[in-house]
Motif scaffolding. Structure first.
Motif, PDB file in Angstrom:
ATOM      1  N   ASN A  56      27.838 -45.041 104.237  1.00  0.00           N
ATOM      2  CA  ASN A  56      26.476 -44.345 104.529  1.00  0.00           C
ATOM      3  C   ASN A  56      25.741 -44.391 105.883  1.00  0.00           C
ATOM      4  N   ARG A 136      17.296 -39.286 100.214  1.00  0.00           N
ATOM      5  CA  ARG A 136      18.481 -38.030 100.244  1.00  0.00           C
ATOM      6  C   ARG A 136      17.668 -36.698  99.627  1.00  0.00           C
ATOM      7  N   TRP A 145      25.047 -37.138 101.919  1.00  0.00           N
ATOM      8  CA  TRP A 145      26.185 -37.928 101.646  1.00  0.00           C
ATOM      9  C   TRP A 145      26.960 -38.554 102.807  1.00  0.00           C
ATOM     10  N   ARG A 168      29.511 -36.909  97.169  1.00  0.00           N
ATOM     11  CA  ARG A 168      28.871 -37.951  96.551  1.00  0.00           C
ATOM     12  C   ARG A 168      29.859 -39.368  96.316  1.00  0.00           C
ATOM     13  N   ALA A 171      30.793 -41.361  99.110  1.00  0.00           N
ATOM     14  CA  ALA A 171      30.042 -42.285  99.703  1.00  0.00           C
ATOM     15  C   ALA A 171      29.469 -43.277  98.690  1.00  0.00           C
TER      16      ALA A 171
END
Ligand code: SAM
Length: 437
Positions: A56, A136, A145, A168, A171
């Motif tokens: 991340n 986010r 992401w 997605r 991550a």
């Protein structure tokens, strides 16, 4: 005497992997040199911080930048990475927020940055009032992401409908998936054995030998691991070997073998075959040897370059070749998250050139009627179906006859699986049949 502090060790490891300037070290190698000094109970936290911050990184950096009045200097890199670790713990772990906020200023002192304790405390306290979902919201997908822009653009071009789900999944922490040894266990027996040890698992849908664990755990806690009953291997990575077909006692080459995950699987699938495992990196060949020993299986191990068969081939044709080629690892970013910060767009062209050279160099080693299975853990068409199409265009004696393991296939030539949250990694494979004369 207590071992090193896992939080401090994580910052020191991340300094090597994500330096302010210059090329970062590989996370796999940096972890291998650091974990030896840690106590068993600290290893989980250390690994979680290293993987989590790499996964991340862009999101955490983005939020941190917005909190700072003045940018942090390059020499404050340890402080920056300490804050990112703290943010990861607050937003992506179950640890108590007050314990996390209290831990990191002390780590800054240990890192010889006492000036930063107030800053670290203030930023982390602020972070407790939000979470990853709120942070986010509204961000561009590549930031939300944590992907480099070049990769996000390429995924949008290659897989416009799936790109955001892939980002997605990449991550998010991956599941721990096992392969059980079909020579000694069936699926019901494998599940019962795990259940008896208090380990909950569910079978995969694509590979009949795969089991997804409800919770990740150290391999030593798996019953029968030391005796080879179970191996850790993603479900998608289990599929290329299932494309291989050889006559009884046939000859198989595993052309890029280390660390030996698929070599072991070939040995389990074809116990009577003559198996040759080739690997360019002689040091990594040792990992293949250990794996085969654990599985009580045999293979001839060769150190050599797959693009130069004249240096190691004995002239005896193979019935089947598995080429699990070096690649961008863009299908397994959740397991190898440093790759996204180390790779450049220009690497992909070079890799595709090497992959095409490898298939071409190995092709004459297959007997007519045999097959080569080309595989990568890449989620880029340029390294996958484009390589296979270029090869087929130049080789009239080759045809593609891959068996799709299920309906999910993003490719027109071969099988492309894309990374799934909670499911399999991204992987590509294609079976290339060598026509009889
Ligand atoms: C994707 S990994 C293989 C993973 C392995 N098949 C498994 O399932 O555990 C690719 C491997 O190819 C090796 N390699 C890279 N270039 C090579 C070459 N020219 N010849 C042989 N091996 C090579 C790398 O050192 C690396 O170990």
């Amino acid at each position: 005497m207590a071992g090193p502090d896992p939080r401090r060790q994580a910052v020191e490891t991340l300094l090597e992997v994500l330096p302010a300037r210059g090329e970062g070290a590989s996370l796999r190698l940096a972890l291998a040199s650091a974990t030896g000094s840690l106590e068993d109970r600290d290893r989980g936290l250390f690994m979680d911080l290293c993987f989590g911050v790499c996964r991340n990184f862009r999101l955490l950096e983005h939020w941190l930048e917005a909190q700072l009045d003045r940018p942090l200097r390059n020499k404050a890199r340890p402080v920056r990475l300490a804050i990112l670790c703290g943010l990861h713990e607050l937003w992506f772990s179950e640890r108590a927020p007050h314990a996390v906020v209290n831990a990191w200023p002390d780590i800054c002192r240990k890192l010889q940055c006492p000036w930063a304790t107030g800053l670290v405390n203030a930023v982390l306290r602020k972070a407790t009032s939000t979470d990853a979902t709120a942070v986010r919201a509204g961000l561009a997908p590549a930031v939300a992401w944590s992907l480099p822009d070049w990769l996000w653009k390429q995924w949008q071009q290659d897989w416009p409908e799936q790109a955001e789900d892939m980002a997605r999944a990449s991550a998010t922490a991956p599941p721990m998936t096992l392969r059980f040894d079909r020579r000694r266990l069936d699926r019901a027996g494998a599940l019962a054995m795990l259940e008896e040890a208090g380990i909950h698992a569910t079978p995969g849908r694509l590979s009949p030998w795969s089991l997804y664990l409800e919770k990740s755990l150290p391999v030593q806690q798996l019953p029968g691991f030391a005796d080879g009953l179970f191996s850790v291997q993603d479900e998608a990575a289990q599929l290329p070997v299932e494309q291989i077909e050889v006559p009884a006692g046939g000859r198989i080459l595993d052309a890029c073998a280390a660390p030996g995950g698929k070599t072991g699987q070939i040995a389990e699938r074809f116990p009577g075959a003559e198996l040759v495992a080739l690997e360019r990196d002689a040091g990594r060949l040792e990992r293949v040897r250990e794996n085969m020993e654990r599985l009580d299986a045999e293979a001839t191990l060769l150190a050599g370059d797959a693009t130069r068969p004249e240096q190691w081939w004995d002239g005896e044709p193979f019935d089947a070749i598995l080429l699990d080629a070096p690649c961008s690892a863009t299908g397994i970013l959740r397991r190898q998250p440093d790759s996204k910060w180390h790779r450049r767009a220009s690497d992909i062209r070079e890799l595709a050139g090497l992959q095409l050279r490898m298939v071409g160099a190995l092709w004459p080693l297959i007997r007519p009627g045999g097959a080569l299975v080309y595989a990568t853990c890449s989620a880029l068409a340029q390294e996958n179906e484009q390589v296979v199409r270029a090869f087929l265009g130049d080789h009239p004696d080759a045809s593609e006859d891959t068996h799709a393991p299920g309906p999910a296939n993003a490719a027109r030539t071969g099988v492309q699986l894309l990374p799934q949250t909670g499911g399999q990694d991204g992987f590509y494979f294609a079976r290339l049949h060598r026509k009889r004369n």
